[in-house]
Design an enzyme around this catalytic site. Structure first.
Site, PDB file in Angstrom:
ATOM      1  N   HIS A   1      52.924 -99.152  89.891  1.00 61.34           N
ATOM      2  CA  HIS A   1      54.001 -98.774  90.816  1.00 61.34           C
ATOM      3  C   HIS A   1      53.445 -98.065  92.067  1.00 61.34           C
ATOM      4  O   HIS A   1      52.261 -98.129  92.355  1.00 61.34           O
ATOM      5  CB  HIS A   1      55.058 -97.931  90.096  1.00 61.34           C
ATOM      6  CG  HIS A   1      55.476 -98.524  88.780  1.00 61.34           C
ATOM      7  ND1 HIS A   1      56.230 -99.669  88.694  1.00 61.34           N
ATOM      8  CD2 HIS A   1      55.192 -98.151  87.492  1.00 61.34           C
ATOM      9  CE1 HIS A   1      56.428 -99.974  87.417  1.00 61.34           C
ATOM     10  NE2 HIS A   1      55.796 -99.071  86.671  1.00 61.34           N
TER      11      HIS A   1
ATOM     12  N   GLU B   1      56.395 -91.651  87.472  1.00 58.78           N
ATOM     13  CA  GLU B   1      55.366 -92.458  86.819  1.00 58.78           C
ATOM     14  C   GLU B   1      54.266 -92.821  87.798  1.00 58.78           C
ATOM     15  O   GLU B   1      53.077 -92.813  87.448  1.00 58.78           O
ATOM     16  CB  GLU B   1      55.981 -93.725  86.218  1.00 58.78           C
ATOM     17  CG  GLU B   1      54.963 -94.615  85.510  1.00 58.78           C
ATOM     18  CD  GLU B   1      55.527 -95.944  85.028  1.00 58.78           C
ATOM     19  OE1 GLU B   1      54.737 -96.760  84.498  1.00 58.78           O
ATOM     20  OE2 GLU B   1      56.754 -96.169  85.182  1.00 58.78           O
TER      21      GLU B   1
ATOM     22  N   GLU C   1      50.337 -98.209  78.316  1.00 56.67           N
ATOM     23  CA  GLU C   1      51.462 -97.278  78.448  1.00 56.67           C
ATOM     24  C   GLU C   1      51.028 -95.996  77.731  1.00 56.67           C
ATOM     25  O   GLU C   1      50.943 -95.956  76.504  1.00 56.67           O
ATOM     26  CB  GLU C   1      52.722 -97.863  77.802  1.00 56.67           C
ATOM     27  CG  GLU C   1      53.203 -99.175  78.396  1.00 56.67           C
ATOM     28  CD  GLU C   1      53.979 -98.983  79.711  1.00 56.67           C
ATOM     29  OE1 GLU C   1      54.162 -97.820  80.138  1.00 56.67           O
ATOM     30  OE2 GLU C   1      54.405-100.011  80.287  1.00 56.67           O
TER      31      GLU C   1
ATOM     32  N   HIS D   1      50.002 -97.209  83.137  1.00 57.68           N
ATOM     33  CA  HIS D   1      51.458 -97.000  83.162  1.00 57.68           C
ATOM     34  C   HIS D   1      51.848 -95.883  82.200  1.00 57.68           C
ATOM     35  O   HIS D   1      51.021 -95.357  81.442  1.00 57.68           O
ATOM     36  CB  HIS D   1      52.192 -98.281  82.757  1.00 57.68           C
ATOM     37  CG  HIS D   1      52.100 -99.384  83.765  1.00 57.68           C
ATOM     38  ND1 HIS D   1      53.059 -99.624  84.717  1.00 57.68           N
ATOM     39  CD2 HIS D   1      51.122-100.320  83.962  1.00 57.68           C
ATOM     40  CE1 HIS D   1      52.706-100.656  85.462  1.00 57.68           C
ATOM     41  NE2 HIS D   1      51.532-101.102  85.025  1.00 57.68           N
TER      42      HIS D   1
END
Length: 331
Positions: free
Chosen positions: A120, A157, A295, A213
């Site tokens: 992101h 995030e 993650e 992530h």
């Protein structure tokens, strides 16, 4: 001949007093010398003043004649006025030599290239129209990028992924790797798109690619998991060659991440293995290099969030990922 100072005898036929003639001549000489002395002194004083010589100094003698043209070295003959002839030491301080470029670290990853993809972008929230553009991921079309999630307190995030990615880069470079980030903090307003992220790894001919992530599911769901590419062949997507090495990369990272951070594999998917296979992520489908997503935890769970917001824990997370990459590439 006479050898004394007695006055000469009177000339014959002269009626003058001989002592008087002698006295007169001697007096005239004394007066002349006395008159000349002040003039000489005045001339000396004037000469000293004009020459700049101080008390006790002597006047300079004739200036030395320059050497003949043929006696000078070529550098001296060609030198311009005020310049330093070639071959002669300069009176000015020499310019310090440029510091040598730092030597890359040597280690088990020397000669290897790793691409790190910070998930992101903090600017995505302000550019939702741009990131909502549809792109082709081979198996279907989906958004160029997403905003990512946040903790309940608002820690993004994208902030987390950039911090861990930079720490990961430092750890990998210390092992000798060449590290490429798909983007740097603040270098672009949004994105890049998932298609571009995949292309960066492919064009770098990366030996390994890791996309960092953090998850955003409901509270109570805890732990990390690694996402592996499924075997897909559709349009621009063909993962046949990377499925095997990507799984090995993922397994190495999972083991080292758990050991270094103390985090357990996710309790809500993956059957406790911490490994999940997916075919709907463009970053994996379009990759031609071994690649996984990690993650690192669930930002919506308070206990996981406490770890994710801790700089000390993020350093452990970066080290755990780095150790897994070293295990995969360095044997």
């Amino acid at each position: 001949m006479r050898y004394d100072d007695s006055p000469p005898p009177p000339e014959s036929g002269s009626s003058a007093n001989p002592d008087r003639h002698w006295f007169t001549r001697r007096s005239t000489l004394v007066v002349g010398v006395a008159a000349l002395a002040p003039a000489c002194l005045a001339g000396w004083v004037l000469t000293q003043a004009l020459s700049g010589a101080g008390p006790g100094e002597t006047l300079p003698g004739p200036a030395p004649q320059p050497a003949s043209h043929s006696a000078l070295s070529p550098g001296q003959r060609d030198a311009k006025p005020g310049s330093t002839p070639s071959g002669s030491p300069s009176t000015e301080a020499s310019t310090p030599a440029a510091a040598p470029a730092p030597v890359p670290a040597k280690g088990p990853l020397t000669g290897k290239t790793v691409v790190v993809d910070p998930g992101h972008n903090t600017g995505n929230f302000k550019h939702t129209d741009e990131i909502d553009q549809q792109v082709d991921i081979g198996t279907n079309r989906k958004e160029c990028d997403t905003t990512g999630t946040t903790t309940n307190s608002g820690y993004m995030e994208a902030e987390f992924t950039m911090d861990v990615s930079k720490r990961l880069r430092t750890a990998l470079e210390a092992q000798g790797a060449k590290v490429v980030l798909t983007h740097e903090a603040g270098d672009r307003a949004w994105g890049p798109c998932i298609t571009e992220r995949a292309r960066i790894g492919n064009e770098a001919n990366a030996d390994a690619v890791v996309s960092v992530h953090a998850d955003g599911v409901s509270a109570g769901n805890r732990g990390f998991h690694i996402i592996l590419p499924a075997k897909v062949k559709s349009g621009a997507a063909d993962t046949a060659k990377i499925v095997g090495p990507s799984r090995e990369l993922g397994e190495r990272i999972a083991g080292n991440f758990a050991r270094t951070t103390g985090s357990a594999p996710a309790n809500y998917l993956g059957g406790g293995t911490g490994l999940v296979v997916r075919d709907d992520l463009g970053g994996l489908n379009l990759s031609t290099r071994p690649k996984v997503f990690i993650e690192c935890g669930n930002m919506r769970d308070a206990k996981d969030a406490a770890q994710l917001t801790s700089p000390e824990w993020r350093q452990k997370a970066a080290q755990g990922i780095a150790d897994g990459i070293v295990g995969f590439l360095g044997g």
